[in-house]
Design an enzyme around this catalytic site. Structure first.
Site, PDB file in Angstrom:
ATOM      1  N   LYS A 146      44.780  35.709  46.638  1.00 42.73           N
ATOM      2  CA  LYS A 146      45.771  36.774  46.467  1.00 42.73           C
ATOM      3  C   LYS A 146      46.752  36.642  47.645  1.00 42.73           C
ATOM      4  O   LYS A 146      46.438  36.024  48.655  1.00 42.73           O
ATOM      5  CB  LYS A 146      45.119  38.155  46.460  1.00 42.73           C
ATOM      6  CG  LYS A 146      43.825  38.232  45.651  1.00 42.73           C
ATOM      7  CD  LYS A 146      44.008  38.119  44.144  1.00 42.73           C
ATOM      8  CE  LYS A 146      42.651  37.888  43.511  1.00 42.73           C
ATOM      9  NZ  LYS A 146      42.436  38.439  42.216  1.00 42.73           N
TER      10      LYS A 146
HETATM   11  C1  LIG Z   1      41.092  39.185  41.760  1.00 46.17           C
HETATM   12  C2  LIG Z   1      41.256  40.171  40.667  1.00 46.17           C
HETATM   13  C3  LIG Z   1      40.359  41.250  40.482  1.00 46.17           C
HETATM   14  C4  LIG Z   1      39.093  41.411  41.254  1.00 46.17           C
HETATM   15  O1  LIG Z   1      39.229  41.385  42.642  1.00 46.17           O
HETATM   16  P1  LIG Z   1      37.955  40.925  43.524  1.00 46.17           P
HETATM   17  O2  LIG Z   1      38.423  41.158  44.929  1.00 46.17           O
HETATM   18  O3  LIG Z   1      37.710  39.480  43.237  1.00 46.17           O
HETATM   19  O4  LIG Z   1      36.820  41.781  43.162  1.00 46.17           O
HETATM   20  C5  LIG Z   1      40.630  42.164  39.482  1.00 46.17           C
HETATM   21  N1  LIG Z   1      41.695  42.036  38.687  1.00 46.17           N
HETATM   22  C6  LIG Z   1      42.569  41.020  38.808  1.00 46.17           C
HETATM   23  C7  LIG Z   1      43.755  40.950  37.902  1.00 46.17           C
HETATM   24  C8  LIG Z   1      42.364  40.035  39.792  1.00 46.17           C
HETATM   25  O5  LIG Z   1      43.223  39.022  39.901  1.00 46.17           O
END
Ligand SMILES: *Cc1c(COP(=O)(O)O)cnc(C)c1O
Length: 369
Positions: A181
């Site tokens: 991210k």
């Molecule tokens: C990464 C992600 C999540 C989950 O986040 P985590 O930190 O991996 O639990 C949920 N929704 C979307 C769209 C994501 O890209």
């Protein structure tokens, strides 16, 4: 085209981390997560931020704070990852999958309206690949049907549309800081809200109802431990200080890659909506070649990481645990079957991007024959 240099990086992160480690072990968790929350609230321009252990935990906490539980139905796009859906199921609620519009990637609000029942309590718009739907359409739909809005903005930090930042449109906005991210800390997440009661519930829920909201006793309800560990909060804080630069870098990486692919046969870049300030989370191209999904998988094998080819992203309503839920969402399937979403990280240099472009163009030319 050259990529911007983002100031900061390894050294300030190491310093921030070292300062926290000096104070450990500290059963109270220390002040760093609180500092992160204050800085997040300021950066995103919202009254409250609550830091948690992951994006999944942010969604779980947010849905709990919106009162979602057994017997409730929650509208969720089929165009998403399972991490969006698992938290509402964990709370005892039922997911109702809504289709998406292939022309805009936004929710299909006609389909959503058909799926509202007397048990529907919330909608979770997912800003997949950082692309944000129309905030006015979302607000109008939610208010017409009296629904809480929990945004899954895990991929959308830095996107805005019509001047509204992704994750600040709904009742709560949920973010992930998992590596990959834009704002990363290894693992981690946070939620944003303007509502004090929601923030107080979230703060209690992430730590076994301690501290409890005003008027309630600590530990008087069952909850979870979803606290963000201090070392990860330190990494997040150092990265938050260069957040603007990280978003600019991701945008420049995406521009660079899309520019290099302008002549590639059968591949057409998807443009963001009017008045959308897209964070460029992943380079998005429509695959107009035969067997488009097989092409995306082939590219992944050739070293070009992408959502469908590398991670087998399929409409969530077609996953084995959900297949008894009625008519499949065809718009979502159409979007995913034709999508090349090239996955990027801060580490991807011009050399890496040029290699992705060269491999993609060569393989597309061969595939088209
Ligand atoms: C990464 C992600 C999540 C989950 O986040 P985590 O930190 O991996 O639990 C949920 N929704 C979307 C769209 C994501 O890209």
């Amino acid at each position: 085209m050259t990529l911007p240099h983002v100031p900061g990086g390894a050294q300030p992160i190491t310093e921030q981390l070292a300062a926290v480690i000096e104070q450990m072990p500290d059963p109270s968790g220390g002040p760093v997560a609180g500092q992160l929350e204050r800085d997040l609230a300021e950066t995103f321009g919202v009254p409250h931020a609550v830091a948690v252990a992951s994006g999944t935990a942010a969604l779980h906490t947010a849905l709990s704070a919106c009162g979602i539980g057994p017997g409730n139905e929650v509208l969720v796009p089929a165009l998403t990852v399972v991490m969006t859906v698992a938290p509402l199921v964990a709370l005892g609620a039922t997911p109702v999958f809504v289709d998406s519009d292939p022309a805009t990637l936004d929710l299909d609000y006609d389909d959503a309206a058909r799926k509202v029942t007397s048990r529907t309590r919330a909608i979770i718009p997912v800003h997949l690949w950082g692309r944000m739907g129309d905030p006015a359409a979302l607000a109008a739909f939610a208010s017409e049907h009296g629904l809480a809005v929990v945004e899954d903005a895990a991929q959308a930090a830095g996107t805005a549309r019509d001047g509204q930042r992704a994750g600040t449109v709904g009742t709560v906005g949920c973010f992930s800081m998992k590596d990959g991210k834009i704002l990363w800390s290894g693992e981690g997440g946070f939620l944003l809200t303007a509502r004090r009661d929601v923030a107080e519930h979230a703060t209690a829920f992430r730590s076994h109802w301690q501290p409890a909201p005003p008027g309630e006793a600590p530990l008087s309800r069952l909850a979870t431990n979803s606290r963000l560990a201090a070392p990860l909060a330190a990494i997040a804080l150092a990265n938050l200080r260069r957040f603007r630069g990280l978003v600019e870098l991701r945008r420049a990486q995406t521009r660079h890659l899309l520019h290099a692919l302008e002549q590639a046969p059968g591949l057409v870049a998807l443009a963001p909506a009017a008045r959308e300030e897209w964070n460029g989370f992943a380079a998005l191209l429509h695959i107009g070649l035969p067997n488009p999904r097989a092409f995306a998988e082939h590219l992944a094998q050739q070293g070009v990481p992408n959502s469908t080819g590398s991670f087998r992203l399929v409409p969530c309503d077609t996953r084995p645990m959900f297949t008894d839920r009625g008519r499949p969402c065809r718009g979502a399937a159409q979007i995913l079957d034709h999508m090349l979403a090239v996955i990027l990280t801060e580490r991807d240099t011009e050399t890496t991007l040029d290699r992705y472009a060269a491999v993609t163009a060569t393989e597309a030319t061969a595939w088209a024959r």
